[in-house]
Design a protein around this motif. Structure first.
Motif, PDB file in Angstrom:
ATOM      1  N   VAL A  85       7.038  -3.319   6.283  1.00 55.59           N
ATOM      2  CA  VAL A  85       8.308  -2.876   5.712  1.00 55.59           C
ATOM      3  C   VAL A  85       8.050  -1.507   5.089  1.00 55.59           C
ATOM      4  O   VAL A  85       7.169  -1.358   4.226  1.00 55.59           O
ATOM      5  CB  VAL A  85       8.829  -3.868   4.659  1.00 55.59           C
ATOM      6  N   TRP A  86       8.839  -0.502   5.514  1.00 56.45           N
ATOM      7  CA  TRP A  86       8.537   0.891   5.205  1.00 56.45           C
ATOM      8  C   TRP A  86       9.600   1.580   4.363  1.00 56.45           C
ATOM      9  O   TRP A  86      10.795   1.403   4.577  1.00 56.45           O
ATOM     10  CB  TRP A  86       8.356   1.674   6.512  1.00 56.45           C
ATOM     11  N   ASP A  87       9.127   2.391   3.423  1.00 56.76           N
ATOM     12  CA  ASP A  87       9.992   3.208   2.567  1.00 56.76           C
ATOM     13  C   ASP A  87       9.187   4.460   2.201  1.00 56.76           C
ATOM     14  O   ASP A  87       8.043   4.629   2.639  1.00 56.76           O
ATOM     15  CB  ASP A  87      10.378   2.401   1.323  1.00 56.76           C
ATOM     16  N   ILE A  88       9.777   5.332   1.396  1.00 57.69           N
ATOM     17  CA  ILE A  88       9.027   6.461   0.824  1.00 57.69           C
ATOM     18  C   ILE A  88       9.025   6.310  -0.691  1.00 57.69           C
ATOM     19  O   ILE A  88       9.859   5.581  -1.257  1.00 57.69           O
ATOM     20  CB  ILE A  88       9.597   7.841   1.235  1.00 57.69           C
ATOM     21  N   SER A  89       8.100   6.972  -1.351  1.00 57.29           N
ATOM     22  CA  SER A  89       7.956   6.841  -2.801  1.00 57.29           C
ATOM     23  C   SER A  89       9.193   7.356  -3.533  1.00 57.29           C
ATOM     24  O   SER A  89       9.947   8.186  -3.005  1.00 57.29           O
ATOM     25  CB  SER A  89       6.727   7.608  -3.282  1.00 57.29           C
ATOM     26  N   GLU A  90       9.392   6.865  -4.741  1.00 58.56           N
ATOM     27  CA  GLU A  90      10.531   7.303  -5.552  1.00 58.56           C
ATOM     28  C   GLU A  90      10.457   8.801  -5.830  1.00 58.56           C
ATOM     29  O   GLU A  90      11.477   9.489  -5.880  1.00 58.56           O
ATOM     30  CB  GLU A  90      10.558   6.519  -6.882  1.00 58.56           C
ATOM     31  N   GLU A  91       9.241   9.320  -5.994  1.00 56.65           N
ATOM     32  CA  GLU A  91       9.065  10.754  -6.247  1.00 56.65           C
ATOM     33  C   GLU A  91       9.510  11.563  -5.027  1.00 56.65           C
ATOM     34  O   GLU A  91      10.184  12.588  -5.151  1.00 56.65           O
ATOM     35  CB  GLU A  91       7.594  11.042  -6.573  1.00 56.65           C
ATOM     36  N   ALA A  92       9.144  11.085  -3.830  1.00 56.80           N
ATOM     37  CA  ALA A  92       9.504  11.789  -2.597  1.00 56.80           C
ATOM     38  C   ALA A  92      11.012  11.771  -2.367  1.00 56.80           C
ATOM     39  O   ALA A  92      11.573  12.717  -1.808  1.00 56.80           O
ATOM     40  CB  ALA A  92       8.783  11.163  -1.414  1.00 56.80           C
ATOM     41  N   LYS A  93      11.664  10.720  -2.815  1.00 59.30           N
ATOM     42  CA  LYS A  93      13.117  10.605  -2.622  1.00 59.30           C
ATOM     43  C   LYS A  93      13.884  11.685  -3.387  1.00 59.30           C
ATOM     44  O   LYS A  93      14.980  12.077  -2.988  1.00 59.30           O
ATOM     45  CB  LYS A  93      13.609   9.218  -3.059  1.00 59.30           C
ATOM     46  N   LYS A  94      13.292  12.188  -4.466  1.00 59.12           N
ATOM     47  CA  LYS A  94      13.966  13.193  -5.292  1.00 59.12           C
ATOM     48  C   LYS A  94      14.144  14.522  -4.555  1.00 59.12           C
ATOM     49  O   LYS A  94      15.092  15.261  -4.833  1.00 59.12           O
ATOM     50  CB  LYS A  94      13.171  13.422  -6.582  1.00 59.12           C
ATOM     51  N   THR A  95      13.230  14.793  -3.624  1.00 59.02           N
ATOM     52  CA  THR A  95      13.292  16.077  -2.904  1.00 59.02           C
ATOM     53  C   THR A  95      13.372  15.874  -1.385  1.00 59.02           C
ATOM     54  O   THR A  95      13.065  16.789  -0.623  1.00 59.02           O
ATOM     55  CB  THR A  95      12.048  16.934  -3.243  1.00 59.02           C
ATOM     56  N   PHE A  96      13.775  14.686  -0.952  1.00 56.97           N
ATOM     57  CA  PHE A  96      13.781  14.358   0.476  1.00 56.97           C
ATOM     58  C   PHE A  96      14.767  15.238   1.245  1.00 56.97           C
ATOM     59  O   PHE A  96      15.929  15.381   0.861  1.00 56.97           O
ATOM     60  CB  PHE A  96      14.124  12.884   0.675  1.00 56.97           C
ATOM     61  N   LYS A 124       4.104  11.619   5.952  1.00 59.73           N
ATOM     62  CA  LYS A 124       3.458  10.306   6.005  1.00 59.73           C
ATOM     63  C   LYS A 124       2.670   9.984   4.744  1.00 59.73           C
ATOM     64  O   LYS A 124       2.454   8.805   4.420  1.00 59.73           O
ATOM     65  CB  LYS A 124       2.566  10.209   7.242  1.00 59.73           C
ATOM     66  N   ASP A 125       2.245  11.005   4.027  1.00 56.89           N
ATOM     67  CA  ASP A 125       1.521  10.765   2.778  1.00 56.89           C
ATOM     68  C   ASP A 125       2.437  10.185   1.698  1.00 56.89           C
ATOM     69  O   ASP A 125       1.961   9.634   0.703  1.00 56.89           O
ATOM     70  CB  ASP A 125       0.881  12.059   2.268  1.00 56.89           C
ATOM     71  N   ASP A 126       3.757  10.312   1.889  1.00 51.94           N
ATOM     72  CA  ASP A 126       4.730   9.806   0.908  1.00 51.94           C
ATOM     73  C   ASP A 126       5.176   8.369   1.197  1.00 51.94           C
ATOM     74  O   ASP A 126       5.970   7.799   0.448  1.00 51.94           O
ATOM     75  CB  ASP A 126       5.985  10.698   0.894  1.00 51.94           C
ATOM     76  N   LEU A 127       4.668   7.791   2.270  1.00 45.26           N
ATOM     77  CA  LEU A 127       5.106   6.451   2.656  1.00 45.26           C
ATOM     78  C   LEU A 127       4.593   5.376   1.698  1.00 45.26           C
ATOM     79  O   LEU A 127       3.478   5.468   1.167  1.00 45.26           O
ATOM     80  CB  LEU A 127       4.618   6.124   4.073  1.00 45.26           C
ATOM     81  N   VAL A 128       5.407   4.376   1.476  1.00 43.69           N
ATOM     82  CA  VAL A 128       4.986   3.155   0.780  1.00 43.69           C
ATOM     83  C   VAL A 128       5.340   1.992   1.702  1.00 43.69           C
ATOM     84  O   VAL A 128       6.350   2.036   2.403  1.00 43.69           O
ATOM     85  CB  VAL A 128       5.654   2.993  -0.599  1.00 43.69           C
ATOM     86  N   TYR A 129       4.515   0.960   1.693  1.00 43.39           N
ATOM     87  CA  TYR A 129       4.711  -0.103   2.665  1.00 43.39           C
ATOM     88  C   TYR A 129       4.229  -1.461   2.155  1.00 43.39           C
ATOM     89  O   TYR A 129       3.415  -1.545   1.232  1.00 43.39           O
ATOM     90  CB  TYR A 129       3.961   0.227   3.966  1.00 43.39           C
ATOM     91  N   SER A 130       4.756  -2.493   2.768  1.00 38.60           N
ATOM     92  CA  SER A 130       4.257  -3.850   2.583  1.00 38.60           C
ATOM     93  C   SER A 130       3.928  -4.382   3.972  1.00 38.60           C
ATOM     94  O   SER A 130       4.798  -4.406   4.852  1.00 38.60           O
ATOM     95  CB  SER A 130       5.310  -4.751   1.932  1.00 38.60           C
ATOM     96  N   LEU A 131       2.679  -4.751   4.166  1.00 44.40           N
ATOM     97  CA  LEU A 131       2.251  -5.341   5.431  1.00 44.40           C
ATOM     98  C   LEU A 131       2.263  -6.854   5.280  1.00 44.40           C
ATOM     99  O   LEU A 131       1.933  -7.380   4.211  1.00 44.40           O
ATOM    100  CB  LEU A 131       0.839  -4.876   5.786  1.00 44.40           C
ATOM    101  N   GLY A 170       0.820  -1.195   0.000  1.00 43.77           N
ATOM    102  CA  GLY A 170       0.000   0.000   0.000  1.00 43.77           C
ATOM    103  C   GLY A 170       0.857   1.250   0.000  1.00 43.77           C
ATOM    104  O   GLY A 170       2.084   1.173   0.000  1.00 43.77           O
ATOM    105  N   ALA A 171       0.214   2.400  -0.012  1.00 38.57           N
ATOM    106  CA  ALA A 171       0.920   3.679  -0.008  1.00 38.57           C
ATOM    107  C   ALA A 171       0.075   4.708   0.718  1.00 38.57           C
ATOM    108  O   ALA A 171      -1.149   4.613   0.761  1.00 38.57           O
ATOM    109  CB  ALA A 171       1.204   4.138  -1.442  1.00 38.57           C
TER     110      ALA A 171
END
Length: 213
Positions: free
Chosen positions: A84-95, A101-108, A36-37
């Protein structure tokens, strides 16, 4: 008579670590998982958790009722929810170091015993889709995953305070000539957030490491 497998009793090194960093090697395990994201406080997140637990308990009860059990079968306590938590590829460009929290991507995911299989999972998914229909059930999959070399610790308190514990873990890695593989990390939820106040949350934090150099 075979005793019930309870992860809190039999797998303390994986699920009940101390509140200080430690190095651990995590072998291959089976999981049911859904991705999810977005903000984990959203309805979409809780709906994914519900779908995952429906299948986890469906698998447990299906196995219990089977006349012919799979080899190695023993009754078990359902494993805890993991993320398992990360942020979106788009968010990483300007991190900038502060996570939105809206930029989070996850696998539950919820771990399954070694005697489970994808074929068994697919049979149970069909049953659950009839008994407890949800459009999210089709997005749940079965896979085997090996974490390997990790640093973990028990985080006590609110999720928003996790960066302090992760910082301790990174310092521990540096002191032991280890390098954090990526900013992705795993959380294992030992507390029910619906019943426990945030200051009493217990969460296992874990990330992958490799030797420096």
């Amino acid at each position: 008579m075979t005793t019930k497998h309870e992860w809190r009793k039999h797998e303390k090194s994986l699920y009940l670590p101390k509140s200080k960093p430690q190095l651990i090697d995590v072998p291959a395990f089976n999981f049911i998982t859904i991705s999810g994201a977005g903000n984990p406080n959203s309805e979409g997140f809780s709906d994914r958790v519900t779908a995952l637990y429906s299948l986890a308990y469906g698998l447990k009860m299906h196995l219990k009722k089977l006349a012919s059990k799979p080899e190695g079968y023993v009754d078990f306590t359902v494993y805890p929810l993991e993320g398992v938590w990360d942020i979106s590829e788009e968010a990483k460009k300007t991190f900038t170091g502060v996570i939105n929290k809206d930029d989070l991507v996850y696998s539950l995911m919820i771990r399954q015993p070694d005697f489970t299989s994808e074929a068994l999972f697919l049979d149970v998914k069909k049953e659950v889709e009839i008994k407890k229909p949800s459009p999210l059930l089709s997005s749940v999959s079965f896979h085997t995953h090996t974490e390997g070399s990790c640093i973990q610790m028990l985080h006590l308190g609110p999720f928003d305070d996790e960066p302090q514990s992760l910082s301790q873990m990174e310092k521990f890695a540096d002191e032991h000539q280890l390098l954090r593989v990526s900013k992705i990390h795993r959380e294992i939820y030992l507390s029910d957030a619906r019943r426990v106040s945030p200051d009493k949350y217990k969460t296992v934090l874990r990330f992958n490491v490799k030797p420096k150099g």
